[in-house]
Design a protein around this motif. Structure first.
Motif, PDB file in Angstrom:
ATOM      1  N   LYS A   2       0.727  -1.368  -0.329  1.00  0.00           N
ATOM      2  CA  LYS A   2      -0.060   0.084  -0.048  1.00  0.00           C
ATOM      3  C   LYS A   2       0.991   1.139  -0.112  1.00  0.00           C
ATOM      4  O   LYS A   2       1.630   1.450   0.653  1.00  0.00           O
ATOM      5  N   LEU A   4       1.362   5.582   0.256  1.00  0.00           N
ATOM      6  CA  LEU A   4       0.266   6.661   1.073  1.00  0.00           C
ATOM      7  C   LEU A   4       1.003   7.739  -0.238  1.00  0.00           C
ATOM      8  O   LEU A   4       1.999   8.028  -0.082  1.00  0.00           O
ATOM      9  N   LYS A  30      -1.805  -1.267  -4.294  1.00  0.00           N
ATOM     10  CA  LYS A  30      -2.822  -0.048  -4.430  1.00  0.00           C
ATOM     11  C   LYS A  30      -2.182   1.180  -3.847  1.00  0.00           C
ATOM     12  O   LYS A  30      -1.653   1.360  -2.419  1.00  0.00           O
ATOM     13  N   ILE A  32      -3.555   5.545  -2.207  1.00  0.00           N
ATOM     14  CA  ILE A  32      -4.356   5.659  -0.850  1.00  0.00           C
ATOM     15  C   ILE A  32      -3.484   7.291  -0.782  1.00  0.00           C
ATOM     16  O   ILE A  32      -2.678   7.066  -0.348  1.00  0.00           O
ATOM     17  N   LYS A  95      -9.156   9.217   1.111  1.00  0.00           N
ATOM     18  CA  LYS A  95      -9.020   9.908   2.505  1.00  0.00           C
ATOM     19  C   LYS A  95      -8.498  11.345   2.516  1.00  0.00           C
ATOM     20  O   LYS A  95      -7.903  11.614   2.385  1.00  0.00           O
ATOM     21  N   GLU A 108      -1.405   8.458  10.199  1.00  0.00           N
ATOM     22  CA  GLU A 108      -1.718   8.138   9.080  1.00  0.00           C
ATOM     23  C   GLU A 108      -0.451   7.458   8.549  1.00  0.00           C
ATOM     24  O   GLU A 108      -0.905   6.190   8.684  1.00  0.00           O
ATOM     25  N   ASN A 110       1.819   6.554   9.826  1.00  0.00           N
ATOM     26  CA  ASN A 110       3.128   5.489  10.825  1.00  0.00           C
ATOM     27  C   ASN A 110       2.014   4.560  11.057  1.00  0.00           C
ATOM     28  O   ASN A 110       2.296   3.849  12.159  1.00  0.00           O
ATOM     29  N   SER A 111       0.840   4.639  10.984  1.00  0.00           N
ATOM     30  CA  SER A 111      -0.085   3.826  11.300  1.00  0.00           C
ATOM     31  C   SER A 111       0.170   2.440  11.275  1.00  0.00           C
ATOM     32  O   SER A 111      -1.126   1.138  11.635  1.00  0.00           O
ATOM     33  N   GLY A 112       0.927   1.595  10.479  1.00  0.00           N
ATOM     34  CA  GLY A 112       1.727   0.415  10.050  1.00  0.00           C
ATOM     35  C   GLY A 112       0.869  -0.360   9.313  1.00  0.00           C
ATOM     36  O   GLY A 112       1.326  -1.631   8.481  1.00  0.00           O
ATOM     37  N   LYS A 113       0.348   0.909   8.407  1.00  0.00           N
ATOM     38  CA  LYS A 113      -0.499  -0.191   6.761  1.00  0.00           C
ATOM     39  C   LYS A 113       0.402   0.155   5.563  1.00  0.00           C
ATOM     40  O   LYS A 113      -0.506  -0.164   4.996  1.00  0.00           O
ATOM     41  N   TYR A 114       1.196   1.143   5.590  1.00  0.00           N
ATOM     42  CA  TYR A 114       1.771   1.403   3.831  1.00  0.00           C
ATOM     43  C   TYR A 114       3.374   0.805   4.300  1.00  0.00           C
ATOM     44  O   TYR A 114       4.068   1.210   5.481  1.00  0.00           O
ATOM     45  N   SER A 115       3.342   1.036   3.439  1.00  0.00           N
ATOM     46  CA  SER A 115       5.021   0.294   2.990  1.00  0.00           C
ATOM     47  C   SER A 115       5.413   1.255   2.504  1.00  0.00           C
ATOM     48  O   SER A 115       7.136   1.429   1.712  1.00  0.00           O
TER      49      SER A 115
END
Length: 149
Positions: A2, A4, A30, A32, A95, A108, A110-115
């Motif tokens: 993902k 960002l 993906k 965002i 978003k 956002e 540093n939420s751990g969702k992104y590569s």
């Protein structure tokens, strides 16, 4: 994977989004699209407009109008980028949050969702030195960053 992408309405953030989309297409990732609307910006612009026009009693009206225009402008840009993603067959979503840009971006990113986090080197001011927000977040964002010029 993902990615960002920080979108602030500047041409630099638009270039960053295009780079992120190209990477996502190659990596089947993906994207965002992320933007923060800061009410303080509308307040400052409204005060400036009210002071210049001599109509300080109109500041609240100016602020409401500027705030609405800011929201519509960033929504339009993000919808255009989203449409481009879909044409390129890239999985993409957007978003939009309200708050203080630095705080919301760090939360956002540093939420751990992104590569990967992709952003423009400069902001809306277009000054020739690195963007002030970039200076504030660069050392604190945990995932790898791609800074686009």
């Amino acid at each position: 994977m993902k990615i960002l992408v920080l979108v602030d309405g500047s041409k630099w953030s638009q270039k960053a989004a295009l780079h992120a989309i190209a990477i996502a297409k190659k990596k089947n990732a993906k994207v965002i699209l992320f933007s923060v609307l800061d009410r303080r910006e509308a307040k400052a612009m409204a005060f400036s407009l009210g002071a210049r026009s001599g109509k300080l009693d109109e500041i609240k009206n100016y602020e409401d109008r500027i705030w609405g225009e800011m929201k519509e402008s960033i929504n339009e840009l993000m919808r255009d980028l989203l449409e481009f993603c879909h044409k390129e067959k890239v999985n993409c979503s957007m978003k939009l949050v309200e708050g203080i840009a630095k705080e919301e971006i760090l939360k956002e990113a540093n939420s751990g969702k992104y590569s990967l986090v992709v952003l423009g080197a400069y902001g809306k001011s277009g000054k020739t030195r690195i963007g002030s927000l970039l200076e504030e977040v660069a050392g604190v964002i945990k995932p790898p960053m791609l800074i686009v010029r």
